[in-house]
Design a protein around this motif. Structure first.
Motif, short mmCIF file in Angstrom:
data_model
loop_
_atom_site.label_atom_id
_atom_site.label_comp_id
_atom_site.label_asym_id
_atom_site.label_seq_id
_atom_site.Cartn_x
_atom_site.Cartn_y
_atom_site.Cartn_z
N LEU A 37 0.82 -1.20 0.00
CA LEU A 37 0.00 0.00 0.00
C LEU A 37 0.86 1.26 0.00
O LEU A 37 0.54 2.24 -0.69
CB LEU A 37 -0.93 -0.01 1.22
CG LEU A 37 -1.93 -1.18 1.26
CD1 LEU A 37 -2.81 -1.08 2.49
CD2 LEU A 37 -2.77 -1.23 -0.01
N THR A 38 1.95 1.25 0.74
CA THR A 38 2.87 2.38 0.73
C THR A 38 3.44 2.59 -0.67
O THR A 38 3.58 3.71 -1.15
CB THR A 38 4.01 2.17 1.73
OG1 THR A 38 3.46 2.03 3.05
CG2 THR A 38 4.98 3.35 1.72
N SER A 39 3.76 1.47 -1.33
CA SER A 39 4.29 1.54 -2.68
C SER A 39 3.27 2.16 -3.63
O SER A 39 3.61 3.00 -4.48
CB SER A 39 4.65 0.12 -3.15
OG SER A 39 5.13 0.13 -4.47
N GLU A 40 1.99 1.78 -3.49
CA GLU A 40 0.95 2.34 -4.36
C GLU A 40 0.72 3.82 -4.07
O GLU A 40 0.49 4.61 -5.01
CB GLU A 40 -0.35 1.56 -4.19
CG GLU A 40 -0.33 0.19 -4.84
CD GLU A 40 -0.16 0.25 -6.35
OE1 GLU A 40 -0.97 0.94 -7.01
OE2 GLU A 40 0.77 -0.40 -6.87
N VAL A 41 0.76 4.21 -2.81
CA VAL A 41 0.61 5.63 -2.48
C VAL A 41 1.75 6.44 -3.10
O VAL A 41 1.53 7.46 -3.77
CB VAL A 41 0.60 5.84 -0.95
CG1 VAL A 41 0.70 7.34 -0.62
CG2 VAL A 41 -0.66 5.27 -0.33
N LEU A 47 3.34 9.72 -10.09
CA LEU A 47 2.67 9.83 -11.37
C LEU A 47 1.88 11.13 -11.48
O LEU A 47 1.96 11.85 -12.48
CB LEU A 47 1.73 8.63 -11.56
CG LEU A 47 0.74 8.73 -12.73
CD1 LEU A 47 1.48 8.89 -14.05
CD2 LEU A 47 -0.18 7.51 -12.76
N VAL A 48 1.12 11.45 -10.44
CA VAL A 48 0.27 12.65 -10.48
C VAL A 48 1.10 13.92 -10.37
O VAL A 48 0.74 14.95 -10.94
CB VAL A 48 -0.82 12.57 -9.40
CG1 VAL A 48 -1.65 13.85 -9.35
CG2 VAL A 48 -1.74 11.38 -9.67
N ILE A 49 2.22 13.85 -9.68
CA ILE A 49 3.12 15.02 -9.62
C ILE A 49 3.48 15.45 -11.04
O ILE A 49 3.51 16.65 -11.37
CB ILE A 49 4.40 14.68 -8.83
CG1 ILE A 49 4.13 14.73 -7.32
CG2 ILE A 49 5.54 15.63 -9.19
CD1 ILE A 49 3.92 16.11 -6.75
N ILE A 117 -7.87 2.75 -2.47
CA ILE A 117 -7.78 3.84 -1.49
C ILE A 117 -6.37 4.42 -1.47
O ILE A 117 -6.18 5.65 -1.43
CB ILE A 117 -8.16 3.34 -0.08
CG1 ILE A 117 -9.67 3.02 -0.04
CG2 ILE A 117 -7.81 4.37 0.98
CD1 ILE A 117 -10.12 2.35 1.23
N ALA A 118 -5.36 3.55 -1.54
CA ALA A 118 -3.97 4.02 -1.57
C ALA A 118 -3.71 4.89 -2.79
O ALA A 118 -3.03 5.93 -2.72
CB ALA A 118 -3.01 2.83 -1.54
N GLN A 119 -4.24 4.48 -3.94
CA GLN A 119 -4.05 5.26 -5.17
C GLN A 119 -4.73 6.62 -5.07
O GLN A 119 -4.16 7.64 -5.50
CB GLN A 119 -4.60 4.46 -6.35
CG GLN A 119 -3.78 3.21 -6.66
CD GLN A 119 -4.59 2.13 -7.35
OE1 GLN A 119 -5.76 2.32 -7.70
NE2 GLN A 119 -3.98 0.97 -7.57
N LEU A 120 -5.93 6.66 -4.51
CA LEU A 120 -6.63 7.93 -4.36
C LEU A 120 -5.90 8.86 -3.39
O LEU A 120 -5.82 10.07 -3.61
CB LEU A 120 -8.06 7.68 -3.88
CG LEU A 120 -8.98 6.89 -4.81
CD1 LEU A 120 -10.35 6.69 -4.18
CD2 LEU A 120 -9.13 7.60 -6.15
N ILE A 121 -5.35 8.28 -2.33
CA ILE A 121 -4.59 9.08 -1.37
C ILE A 121 -3.34 9.65 -2.02
O ILE A 121 -3.02 10.84 -1.88
CB ILE A 121 -4.22 8.23 -0.13
CG1 ILE A 121 -5.47 7.92 0.69
CG2 ILE A 121 -3.19 8.96 0.73
CD1 ILE A 121 -5.23 6.97 1.83
N GLY A 122 -2.61 8.82 -2.75
CA GLY A 122 -1.39 9.28 -3.41
C GLY A 122 -1.67 10.40 -4.39
O GLY A 122 -0.94 11.40 -4.45
N ALA A 123 -2.76 10.26 -5.17
CA ALA A 123 -3.11 11.29 -6.15
C ALA A 123 -3.51 12.59 -5.47
O ALA A 123 -3.16 13.69 -5.92
CB ALA A 123 -4.25 10.79 -7.03
N ALA A 209 -7.98 7.63 -10.55
CA ALA A 209 -7.26 8.24 -9.42
C ALA A 209 -6.51 9.49 -9.87
O ALA A 209 -6.48 10.50 -9.15
CB ALA A 209 -6.27 7.24 -8.82
N ARG A 210 -5.91 9.44 -11.08
CA ARG A 210 -5.14 10.58 -11.58
C ARG A 210 -6.02 11.83 -11.69
O ARG A 210 -5.57 12.95 -11.45
CB ARG A 210 -4.54 10.23 -12.95
CG ARG A 210 -3.78 11.36 -13.63
CD ARG A 210 -4.65 12.05 -14.66
NE ARG A 210 -3.98 13.14 -15.33
CZ ARG A 210 -3.98 14.40 -14.91
NH1 ARG A 210 -4.60 14.71 -13.78
NH2 ARG A 210 -3.38 15.35 -15.60
#
Length: 272
Positions: A37-41, A47-49, A117-123, A209-210
Motif C-alpha cells: 500500500l505504501t508503494s501504491e501511495v 505519477l500525479v506530480i 484507497i492508496a491510489q486515491l490518497i497518493g493522487a 485516481a489521476r
C-alpha cells in the motif's frame, strides 16, 4: 520502584521486538500488506506530480511546457516507477488496472479496496503538494472534455484509450508472453503515444485516481463521471479481449506481475 520501571521497560522492549521489529524485518510476511500500500501511495503520488504538474506549471509559467512534453512525461514517469517498485506492489497506480488484474484472476479481490484507497490518497497528496509549491489551482492539472467536444465524446475516448492501456499491461504480464521489466517500456511508451494523439479531446487520463486527486484538491468534479466510467469500461473490455486472445488468467507470471514478489498468491497454479 526501580525494579518496577525495569520490568515495564523490559515488557515494552519485548513487545516492540515481537510486534514491530520482527514483522518489519520479515518482508515476505503475508501480513506486510502495508508495504504494498505504501508503494501504491508513493507511486501514484509520483505519477500525479508529473501528470497534473504539467498543466499547473503551464498555468503558472505560460509557454514553458509544450503539450507534447506534458503528455510524454507521465509515460516516462510510469516507466521509471514500474522499474523501481513493480516487484513490491505490481505498480498498478490506477484503479482500472487493479480491477482488471482482479477480474482476470491475477490479483486477490480482498486487496482491491486497499489498493484503490492508496491510489486515491497518493493522487490527492500529489495535487495538494503541487498547489502548495506552484501556487495555482489544482483544476489546471485535472482532466476535462475539450470545449469543442462533448462529455460523451470524451467518455468514449477515455474508454478507447484505457482499452489499449490495459491490454498492453495484461499482455506484457501474462504467461504467454511475459517480458519482465521490459514491460515498463511498453506501458510507458503506450501512455506517451496515447497522450500525443488523444489528449485534445479528453486530456488522456485513463486513470480515475489521476483525475480524482486534482478534482478533490480543487473541489471541482465537473464531468468526473467521464474519467471514472470511461476507464472502467475500457478495463472491462480489455479483460474480455485478453480472455479471447490468451484464455483465463495470466498464469504464474501474471500473478507475480500483478501482486509483486511479497508473498505472491498463485491464482493459476496449472498455468506457467
Amino acid at each position: 520502584m526501580a525494579d518496577g520501571k525495569d520490568r515495564v521497560r523490559s515488557r515494552v522492549e519485548d513487545w516492540l521486538q515481537v510486534e514491530v521489529i520482527e514483522p518489519m524485518n520479515d518482508f515476505h510476511n503475508p501480513r506486510q500488506e502495508w508495504r504494498r500500500l505504501t508503494s501504491e501511495v508513493f507511486g501514484t503520488f509520483l505519477l500525479v506530480i508529473v501528470a497534473a504538474g504539467g498543466g499547473m506549471m503551464s498555468q503558472a509559467y505560460p509557454g514553458q511546457i509544450t503539450r507534447a512534453a506534458a503528455v510524454v512525461a507521465p509515460g516516462l514517469m510510469v516507466m521509471g516507477i514500474i522499474l523501481f517498485m513493480g516487484k513490491i506492489s505490481g505498480a498498478h497506480l490506477n484503479p482500472a488496472v487493479t480491477l482488471a488484474f482482479s477480474m482476470r484472476g491475477d490479483f486477490p479481490w480482498r486487496r482491491v479496496p486497499g489498493y484503490i484507497i492508496a491510489q486515491l490518497i497518493g493522487a490527492t497528496l500529489a495535487s495538494l503538494v503541487l498547489v502548495w509549491i506552484i501556487g495555482v489551482s489544482a483544476k489546471y492539472g485535472s482532466n476535462y472534455p475539450a470545449s469543442a467536444a462533448t462529455s460523451l465524446q470524451a467518455f468514449w475516448m477515455e474508454a478507447l484509450l484505457t482499452l489499449g492501456l490495459v491490454s498492453v499491461i495484461l499482455g506484457t504480464a501474462s504467461g504467454a508472453q511475459n517480458i519482465g521489466v521490459l514491460g515498463a517500456i511498453g506501458v510507458g511508451g503506450y501512455i506517451a503515444l496515447a497522450g500525443l494523439w488523444g489528449s485534445p479531446i479528453s486530456g488522456t487520463s485513463m486513470n480515475p485516481a489521476r483525475t480524482f486527486g486534482p478534482d478533490l484538491a480543487s473541489l471541482d468534479f465537473t464531468a468526473y463521471w467521464v474519467y471514472l466510467a470511461g476507464p472502467l469500461l475500457g478495463a472491462v473490455v480489455a479483460v474480455l479481449l485478453a480472455y479471447v486472445l490468451r484464455g483465463a488468467g495470466g498464469g504464474l507470471s501474471g500473478s507475480a506481475a500483478a501482486q509483486g514478489d511479497i508473498d505472491t498468491e498463485v491464482e493459476h497454479p496449472g498455468k506457467k
